[in-house]
Motif scaffolding. Structure first.
Motif, PDB file in Angstrom:
ATOM      1  N   ARG A  37       0.449  -1.182  -0.023  1.00 28.28           N
ATOM      2  CA  ARG A  37       0.244  -0.065   0.003  1.00 28.28           C
ATOM      3  C   ARG A  37       0.902   1.118   0.222  1.00 28.28           C
ATOM      4  NH1 ARG A  37      -4.504  -2.064   4.188  1.00 28.28           N
ATOM      5  NH2 ARG A  37      -6.138  -2.872   2.751  1.00 28.28           N
ATOM      6  N   ALA A  38       1.816   0.567   0.762  1.00 30.84           N
ATOM      7  CA  ALA A  38       2.779   2.244   0.655  1.00 30.84           C
ATOM      8  C   ALA A  38       3.297   2.690  -0.794  1.00 30.84           C
ATOM      9  CB  ALA A  38       3.842   2.221   1.883  1.00 30.84           C
ATOM     10  N   ARG A  44       1.653   6.182  -7.334  1.00 30.96           N
ATOM     11  CA  ARG A  44       1.221   7.557  -7.849  1.00 30.96           C
ATOM     12  C   ARG A  44       0.954   8.800  -7.336  1.00 30.96           C
ATOM     13  NH1 ARG A  44      -4.512   4.840  -4.287  1.00 30.96           N
ATOM     14  NH2 ARG A  44      -4.953   2.983  -6.025  1.00 30.96           N
ATOM     15  N   GLN A  45       2.251   8.842  -6.443  1.00 28.55           N
ATOM     16  CA  GLN A  45       2.603  10.502  -6.025  1.00 28.55           C
ATOM     17  C   GLN A  45       3.813  10.535  -6.747  1.00 28.55           C
ATOM     18  OE1 GLN A  45       1.625  13.141  -4.292  1.00 28.55           O
ATOM     19  NE2 GLN A  45       3.730  14.089  -5.125  1.00 28.55           N
ATOM     20  N   ALA A  46       3.973   9.866  -7.891  1.00 31.54           N
ATOM     21  CA  ALA A  46       5.118   9.580  -8.777  1.00 31.54           C
ATOM     22  C   ALA A  46       4.710  10.076 -10.313  1.00 31.54           C
ATOM     23  CB  ALA A  46       6.013   8.792  -8.233  1.00 31.54           C
ATOM     24  N   MET A  47       3.580   9.027 -10.689  1.00 25.63           N
ATOM     25  CA  MET A  47       3.232   9.975 -11.654  1.00 25.63           C
ATOM     26  C   MET A  47       2.279  11.193 -11.761  1.00 25.63           C
ATOM     27  SD  MET A  47       3.759   7.198 -13.087  1.00 25.63           S
ATOM     28  CE  MET A  47       2.368   7.508 -14.881  1.00 25.63           C
ATOM     29  N   LYS A  48       1.781  11.659 -10.497  1.00 23.34           N
ATOM     30  CA  LYS A  48       1.122  13.154 -10.479  1.00 23.34           C
ATOM     31  C   LYS A  48       2.528  13.815 -10.203  1.00 23.34           C
ATOM     32  CE  LYS A  48      -1.841  12.250  -7.246  1.00 23.34           C
ATOM     33  NZ  LYS A  48      -2.679  12.325  -5.889  1.00 23.34           N
ATOM     34  N   ARG A  87      10.219  17.111  -6.278  1.00 27.06           N
ATOM     35  CA  ARG A  87       8.838  17.630  -6.643  1.00 27.06           C
ATOM     36  C   ARG A  87       9.232  19.421  -6.661  1.00 27.06           C
ATOM     37  NH1 ARG A  87       6.600  14.536  -2.818  1.00 27.06           N
ATOM     38  NH2 ARG A  87       5.602  16.134  -1.435  1.00 27.06           N
ATOM     39  N   ASP A  88       9.123  20.262  -5.391  1.00 24.46           N
ATOM     40  CA  ASP A  88       8.956  21.326  -5.230  1.00 24.46           C
ATOM     41  C   ASP A  88       9.751  22.418  -5.695  1.00 24.46           C
ATOM     42  OD1 ASP A  88       6.516  20.476  -3.388  1.00 24.46           O
ATOM     43  OD2 ASP A  88       8.193  20.359  -1.420  1.00 24.46           O
TER      44      ASP A  88
END
Length: 123
Positions: A37-38, A44-48, A87-88
């Motif tokens: 799950r982690a 998912r975060q990486a894809m965003k 990402r920032d």
């Protein structure tokens, strides 16, 4: 004819009598489920964030000029030296294309990294 696959069990198929709550087998499956799950959340975060990171990478390639791999290394360096998530850093750099100013720690780290790149401190 029976194969090894015939005997493999899905953890969800185990009956309570075979796999009582709290057994080591169940604990292992729960730990693996938590880990998966982690990992899914991280993916998912990486894809965003991937598109903005790729845009920033392209911007560094033009500013450098440099290869895609070197641009990645520059972004990582800026992230580390400014203590800012990658990402920032990417979002801040891409936002400069629409006139936004870059935060000072990120801008200073990027300026230094690009200066080293242009003077041969990198390949």
């Amino acid at each position: 004819m029976s194969t090894a696959f015939d005997h493999a069990r899905d953890p969800h198929d185990a009956a309570p009598a075979q796999q009582p709550h709290g057994t080591p087998g169940e604990a292992a499956w729960c730990a693996e489920l938590d880990q998966l799950r982690a990992e899914v959340g991280q993916l998912r975060q990486a894809m965003k964030t991937r598109p903005v990171i790729d845009q920033a990478r392209g911007m560094v390639m033009v500013l450098g000029p440099c290869s895609s791999q070197t641009a990645w290394e520059v972004l990582v360096e800026v992230s580390q030296h400014s203590n800012t998530k990658l990402r920032d850093v990417a979002e801040a750099l891409v936002a400069t294309a629409t006139g936004e100013s870059m935060p000072c720690p990120v801008g200073d780290a990027l300026t230094g990294a690009l200066r080293r790149l242009r003077t041969g401190g990198r390949q």
